[in-house]
Design an enzyme around this catalytic site. Structure first.
Site, mmCIF file in Angstrom:
data_model
loop_
_atom_site.group_PDB
_atom_site.id
_atom_site.type_symbol
_atom_site.label_atom_id
_atom_site.label_comp_id
_atom_site.label_asym_id
_atom_site.label_seq_id
_atom_site.Cartn_x
_atom_site.Cartn_y
_atom_site.Cartn_z
ATOM 1 N N CYS A 135 0.817 -1.215 0.000
ATOM 2 C CA CYS A 135 0.000 0.000 0.000
ATOM 3 C C CYS A 135 0.860 1.279 0.000
ATOM 4 O O CYS A 135 1.502 1.559 -1.008
ATOM 5 C CB CYS A 135 -0.988 -0.047 1.162
ATOM 6 S SG CYS A 135 -2.402 1.008 0.872
ATOM 7 N N HIS A 141 -3.623 -5.286 1.688
ATOM 8 C CA HIS A 141 -3.277 -5.604 3.076
ATOM 9 C C HIS A 141 -3.744 -7.022 3.368
ATOM 10 O O HIS A 141 -4.775 -7.456 2.855
ATOM 11 C CB HIS A 141 -3.996 -4.657 4.046
ATOM 12 C CG HIS A 141 -3.520 -3.251 3.959
ATOM 13 N ND1 HIS A 141 -2.285 -2.868 4.425
ATOM 14 C CD2 HIS A 141 -4.101 -2.137 3.473
ATOM 15 C CE1 HIS A 141 -2.143 -1.559 4.222
ATOM 16 N NE2 HIS A 141 -3.219 -1.098 3.643
HETATM 17 N N1 LIG Z 1 -3.067 1.917 3.831
HETATM 18 C C1 LIG Z 1 -2.119 2.618 3.241
HETATM 19 O O1 LIG Z 1 -0.938 2.300 3.284
HETATM 20 C C2 LIG Z 1 -2.560 3.925 2.618
HETATM 21 C C3 LIG Z 1 -1.544 4.524 1.707
HETATM 22 C C4 LIG Z 1 -1.814 5.993 1.426
HETATM 23 N N2 LIG Z 1 -1.706 6.749 2.630
HETATM 24 C C5 LIG Z 1 -3.150 6.177 0.762
HETATM 25 O O2 LIG Z 1 -4.120 6.524 1.417
HETATM 26 O O3 LIG Z 1 -3.242 5.970 -0.406
#
Ligand SMILES: NC(=O)CC[C@H](N)C(=O)O
Length: 513
Positions: free
Chosen positions: A355, A451
């Protein structure tokens, strides 16, 4: 209307989430239909429900304790810190927007109808709802607008069990101090006290329990022993990660896992050694529950690290998710870790980004509308993607099959995976039009938005086999258990511990059964 019980604590980290999960499991085992509820949670470990709604990971675990699918009704408000004073506010599982702490504090009472409606929906199908409080119920400056501790107990007319943590010492003072700061009506709601995380011989503690009666007439509901469990917890209080004073805001405290990486490196030539997986402990790390599975695998050592030397020793480097990709990327550069990761990549050390970590591995990240604070930055340039932040939040569960992969990851091609996505940024491949793939690889680098990807046993098993082979580790490929199976077993173990240590008759009486 369901009956209820609320678990409050003298402070953060006394074990409320786990006690709540354990009591729910005991009640379920005894034949009741139960459900968890936490009106407001501050956490960066979150979960996406089947309906595509985001809730705290602790409530997802508590749902499992009840044998239910997680639902946003179990945690109608989620606060995700993304800066010193700013957080993203999630209501009923969907983002309301970013807010300064002061503004949230002013407005939070307006969320009471949402909290009440979520609770009412839950209580339609439950015999008993176990409600978890947050932090301490006697932050007297916050009392007026409270919607998560005594304020909530009053709205829902819930009896309370108050838990203290004996591990750092001072448990009697914690309990008495907390009760003394309550108003008489609040104190009346507290029907039992719990001492949690007790180590040693309980007969030594017992005289203290009797002496305490002189100061407080609330009975003890039990002394729960310190128990190591492999269960998800709230990130703000994680014992997986220890305290680093550099990040003062407790919700942003990301620290080093207590195992010392140098220790097991001495034997790098030993071909029966454990595999070393290093997760970069980003200041705004999110969903580090992604890596819990590795803690349960024999033959794998998991570390959360923030220094270059430790990285040199890793067999696999993982850049995890983050609530603030650009800020964390700047931090990575300041620490010299980005150069180190690029250097390791040239040496063909396997690297995975999940992510926010995936976004960092790309060519560029643009947040022109200030979704996470704004700016345009260059990424590490190890994957051919460009990321742009939008106000739309991608929230969904995913089941997919990995595409045909090349390079190091080729053997994990065509493998089923599942998990969930939580991101504001979306990425496109800059060297083709195809950006639908669930994982993207180039040589030794893999990136994904998913995730929980390691919770798919077949994927993780293949990955470990690959890493063993690459590093000349001659060990049997470990059995990787489905995380839900591990967690169910741990929840039953927790229920056994609570059956031995809590006065369940008192607990049942308090619930009104
Ligand atoms: N869950 C995450 O790692 C989010 C990644 C990033 N902050 C986004 O919102 O795209």
């Amino acid at each position: 209307m369901a009956k209820n019980l609320m678990i409050q604590g003298t402070m953060s980290g006394v074990g409320k989430s786990i006690l709540t999960a354990g009591i729910l499991r005991v009640l379920k085992q005894d034949g009741y239909k139960v459900a968890p509820f936490k009106s407001q949670n501050m956490a960066l470990n979150s979960y996406v429900t089947k309906e595509g709604r985001e809730i705290g990971r602790a409530q997802a675990l508590q749902a499992q304790a009840c044998g239910l699918d997680p639902s946003s009704d179990m945690n109608p408000i989620l606060i995700k810190p993304m800066g010193d004073t700013t957080s993203q506010i999630i209501v009923n599982g969907l983002p309301l927007g970013n807010m300064k702490a002061r503004d949230y504090f002013k407005n939070k009472k307006s969320l009471i109808p949402d909290i009440q409606a979520a609770y009412d929906r839950l209580s339609r199908d439950a015999d008993i709802i176990v409600i978890e409080g947050a932090g301490s119920p006697v932050e007297i400056n916050l009392r007026d607008n409270d919607i998560v501790n005594m304020g909530l107990a009053q709205i829902l007319d819930a009896p309370v069990l108050l838990a203290g943590d004996i591990d750092p010492g001072g448990v009697f003072a914690q309990l008495l101090g907390t009760v003394s700061l309550m108003s008489p009506e609040e104190r009346n709601r507290v029907k039992g006290l719990i001492i949690n995380k007790f180590r040693g011989d309980v007969t030594l503690l017992e005289p203290g329990l009797s002496m305490f009666k002189k100061y407080c007439d609330i009975p003890f509901a039990g002394v729960v022993p310190y128990t190591k469990l492999s269960l998800d917890e709230e990130d703000s209080v994680s014992q997986r990660l220890t305290v680093n004073n550099k990040f003062k805001n407790k919700n942003l405290v990301i620290n080093t896992y207590s195992r010392v990486i140098n220790k097991c490196i001495t034997d790098r030539d030993d071909n029966t050694r454990n595999l070393i997986i290093a997760v970069i402990r980003l200041p705004y790390i999110s969903n580090y529950t992604d890596f819990t599975i590795f803690e349960n695998i024999d033959g794998v050592d998991l570390y959360y690290i923030d220094d270059q030397d430790s990285l040199d020793k890793a067999d696999l480097v993982i850049i995890p998710g983050t609530k603030n990709t650009i800020e964390d990327l700047k931090w990575l550069r300041k620490k010299g870790l980005s150069d180190k990761i690029q250097e390791l990549s040239c040496k063909e050390v396997p690297i995975i980004g999940i992510c926010g970590g995936f976004q960092m591995l790309g060519k560029s990240i643009a947040d022109t509308s200030g979704v996470e604070g704004g700016g345009v930055v260059k990424g590490l340039g190890l994957l051919p993607i460009e990321t742009e932040f939008t106000s739309y939040k991608n929230l969904r569960q995913v089941s997919a099959i990995t595409p045909k992969l090349s390079g190091f990851y080729e053997p994990v091609s065509d493998t089923p995976i599942s998990g969930y996505e939580i991101h504001m940024g979306s990425s496109i491949l800059d060297d083709s039009t195809d950006h639908e793939d669930c994982v993207i690889t180039r040589k030794n680098v893999l990136g994904t938005y998913i995730h929980g990807i390691f919770d798919t046993p077949s994927f993780t098993q293949k990955l470990i086999k690959l890493l063993y082979e690459k590093n000349g580790i001659d060990r049997d490929i470990p059995v990787v258990e489905e995380l839900s199976v591990t967690q169910d077993r741990e929840l039953d173990r927790l229920a056994d511990v609570l059956r031995q240590s809590l006065d369940l008759e008192l607990v049942y009486r308090v619930i009104g059964l």
